[in-house]
Write a protein that holds these residues in place. Structure first.
Motif, PDB file in Angstrom:
ATOM      1  N   UNK A 156       1.792  13.844  -6.709  1.00 22.13           N
ATOM      2  CA  UNK A 156       1.437  12.509  -7.215  1.00 22.13           C
ATOM      3  C   UNK A 156       2.509  11.463  -6.923  1.00 22.13           C
ATOM      4  N   UNK A 157       3.649  11.867  -6.391  1.00 23.68           N
ATOM      5  CA  UNK A 157       4.693  10.901  -6.048  1.00 23.68           C
ATOM      6  C   UNK A 157       4.203   9.979  -4.936  1.00 23.68           C
ATOM      7  N   UNK A 158       4.594   8.703  -5.015  1.00 25.67           N
ATOM      8  CA  UNK A 158       4.095   7.700  -4.074  1.00 25.67           C
ATOM      9  C   UNK A 158       5.124   7.362  -2.997  1.00 25.67           C
ATOM     10  N   UNK A 159       4.620   7.062  -1.827  1.00 27.84           N
ATOM     11  CA  UNK A 159       5.452   6.681  -0.681  1.00 27.84           C
ATOM     12  C   UNK A 159       4.844   5.437  -0.049  1.00 27.84           C
ATOM     13  N   UNK A 160       5.686   4.451   0.239  1.00 22.66           N
ATOM     14  CA  UNK A 160       5.201   3.248   0.921  1.00 22.66           C
ATOM     15  C   UNK A 160       4.559   3.608   2.253  1.00 22.66           C
ATOM     16  N   UNK A 161       3.493   2.920   2.592  1.00 25.68           N
ATOM     17  CA  UNK A 161       2.876   3.108   3.902  1.00 25.68           C
ATOM     18  C   UNK A 161       3.402   2.028   4.837  1.00 25.68           C
ATOM     19  N   UNK A 162       4.306   2.420   5.714  1.00 24.07           N
ATOM     20  CA  UNK A 162       4.921   1.503   6.664  1.00 24.07           C
ATOM     21  C   UNK A 162       4.937   2.119   8.047  1.00 24.07           C
ATOM     22  N   UNK A 163       4.916   1.275   9.104  1.00 27.47           N
ATOM     23  CA  UNK A 163       5.070   1.799  10.456  1.00 27.47           C
ATOM     24  C   UNK A 163       6.433   2.481  10.595  1.00 27.47           C
ATOM     25  N   UNK A 164       6.529   3.453  11.488  1.00 30.84           N
ATOM     26  CA  UNK A 164       7.762   4.216  11.655  1.00 30.84           C
ATOM     27  C   UNK A 164       8.961   3.306  11.925  1.00 30.84           C
ATOM     28  N   UNK A 165       8.778   2.280  12.737  1.00 26.60           N
ATOM     29  CA  UNK A 165       9.883   1.378  13.052  1.00 26.60           C
ATOM     30  C   UNK A 165      10.392   0.637  11.827  1.00 26.60           C
TER      31      UNK A 165
ATOM     32  N   UNK B  97       7.230  11.918  14.175  1.00 26.97           N
ATOM     33  CA  UNK B  97       6.535  10.811  14.826  1.00 26.97           C
ATOM     34  C   UNK B  97       5.819   9.917  13.815  1.00 26.97           C
ATOM     35  N   UNK B  98       5.769  10.359  12.549  1.00 30.05           N
ATOM     36  CA  UNK B  98       5.037   9.589  11.546  1.00 30.05           C
ATOM     37  C   UNK B  98       5.882   9.210  10.329  1.00 30.05           C
ATOM     38  N   UNK B  99       6.911  10.008  10.032  1.00 32.45           N
ATOM     39  CA  UNK B  99       7.701   9.766   8.823  1.00 32.45           C
ATOM     40  C   UNK B  99       9.194   9.933   9.100  1.00 32.45           C
ATOM     41  N   UNK B 100       9.990   9.025   8.532  1.00 31.78           N
ATOM     42  CA  UNK B 100      11.439   9.122   8.569  1.00 31.78           C
ATOM     43  C   UNK B 100      11.873   9.865   7.294  1.00 31.78           C
ATOM     44  N   UNK B 101      12.620  10.945   7.458  1.00 29.43           N
ATOM     45  CA  UNK B 101      12.980  11.784   6.312  1.00 29.43           C
ATOM     46  C   UNK B 101      13.788  11.013   5.265  1.00 29.43           C
ATOM     47  N   UNK B 102      14.729  10.172   5.685  1.00 27.22           N
ATOM     48  CA  UNK B 102      15.540   9.418   4.728  1.00 27.22           C
ATOM     49  C   UNK B 102      14.713   8.345   4.023  1.00 27.22           C
TER      50      UNK B 102
ATOM     51  N   UNK C  92       0.834  -1.197   0.000  1.00 25.89           N
ATOM     52  CA  UNK C  92       0.000   0.000   0.000  1.00 25.89           C
ATOM     53  C   UNK C  92       0.867   1.244   0.000  1.00 25.89           C
ATOM     54  N   UNK C  93       0.496   2.213  -0.828  1.00 26.01           N
ATOM     55  CA  UNK C  93       1.243   3.466  -0.882  1.00 26.01           C
ATOM     56  C   UNK C  93       0.286   4.635  -0.670  1.00 26.01           C
ATOM     57  N   UNK C  94       0.885   5.772  -0.362  1.00 29.91           N
ATOM     58  CA  UNK C  94       0.139   7.026  -0.259  1.00 29.91           C
ATOM     59  C   UNK C  94       0.873   8.055  -1.098  1.00 29.91           C
TER      60      UNK C  94
END
Length: 240
Positions: A185-194, A151-156, A53-55
């Motif tokens: 429109x660029x996509x980012x994986x939806x993953x837990x912060x860890x 708290x929600x996204x890692x910049x790297x 899943x991506x956002x």
């Protein structure tokens, strides 16, 4: 072989033996780091697997996970900067060597990338994304600063996902190299912060790999040219 008339070939500004030795040592060090990274990256367990899943960046902005700011053309730049002026990065700078070519007064700036912000070039011919490190930097047109909510996204992790070539292609508005990339429109994986942290570390290693590979290529070519000039000038020591 005696070919007249005789001419003397000057070494001119050729590097000294000490400088050549230093360059060889630098190249050896870079190749050693490349070897270590190659061994690590080649052992990664990669699988096509099921689609994750991506956002989109637009989704993440709406969710409050990051803020998006577009770079602007400043009112004026300066070639004789004051101490308080900021470096201004533009798309032409990226296409040249990535170094800001001008500076701008703080009051004339629009969007400023702070340390830890993700900078994205929103044009196909210079598409890339990276985490800004160092002092504040003003951004010109078609450059964007993304600031994550830690708290929600890692910049790297974010930068690594965004700069995937396939991501830029699907978000491009047209097929030409001069077309823009729709950042939202660029996509980012939806993953837990860890879980993002593991991806972020690999993305960082890939960035180091690219930089070392490019640097070693430039240094190796220069060394080969310098030595070729020395040989052509008769600089080979007897017995070598």
């Amino acid at each position: 072989m005696d070919v007249t008339p005789g001419r003397h070939i000057s070494a001119g500004s050729a590097p000294s033996g000490v400088e050549l030795a230093a360059s060889w040592a630098e190249l050896t060090g870079a190749l050693g780091q490349l070897t270590a990274l190659t061994q690590h990256l080649s052992k990664l367990s990669l699988s096509a697997g099921d689609a994750r899943t991506t956002a989109t960046v637009g989704d993440l902005v709406k969710a409050g996970a990051l803020t998006l700011r577009a770079g602007q053309q400043p009112a004026a730049t300066t070639e004789s900067p004051h101490e308080t002026d900021l470096p201004l990065l533009t798309v032409p700078d990226l296409l040249r060597d990535g170094t800001p070519g001008t500076r701008v007064a703080p009051e004339a700036t629009g969007t400023v990338a702070e340390e830890g912000d993700v900078v994205v070039a929103g044009v196909v011919r210079a598409f890339r994304a990276w985490v800004h490190e160092g002092p504040p930097m003003a951004l010109g047109p078609q450059l964007y600063a993304l600031r994550v909510e830690p708290a929600r996204l890692n910049a790297h992790f974010l930068a690594g996902c965004l700069r995937a070539p396939s991501n830029g292609r699907q978000a491009g508005t047209h097929a030409s190299s001069s077309s823009r990339v729709d950042i939202r429109r660029l996509h980012v994986l939806q993953l837990p912060l860890g879980e993002q942290a593991g991806y972020a570390e690999v993305f960082r290693r890939l960035t180091s790999f690219r930089h070392l590979l490019k640097g070693a290529d430039v240094l190796g070519e220069q060394l080969a040219d310098d030595i070729s000039d020395r040989l052509a000038a008769g600089g080979l020591t007897a017995g070598r």
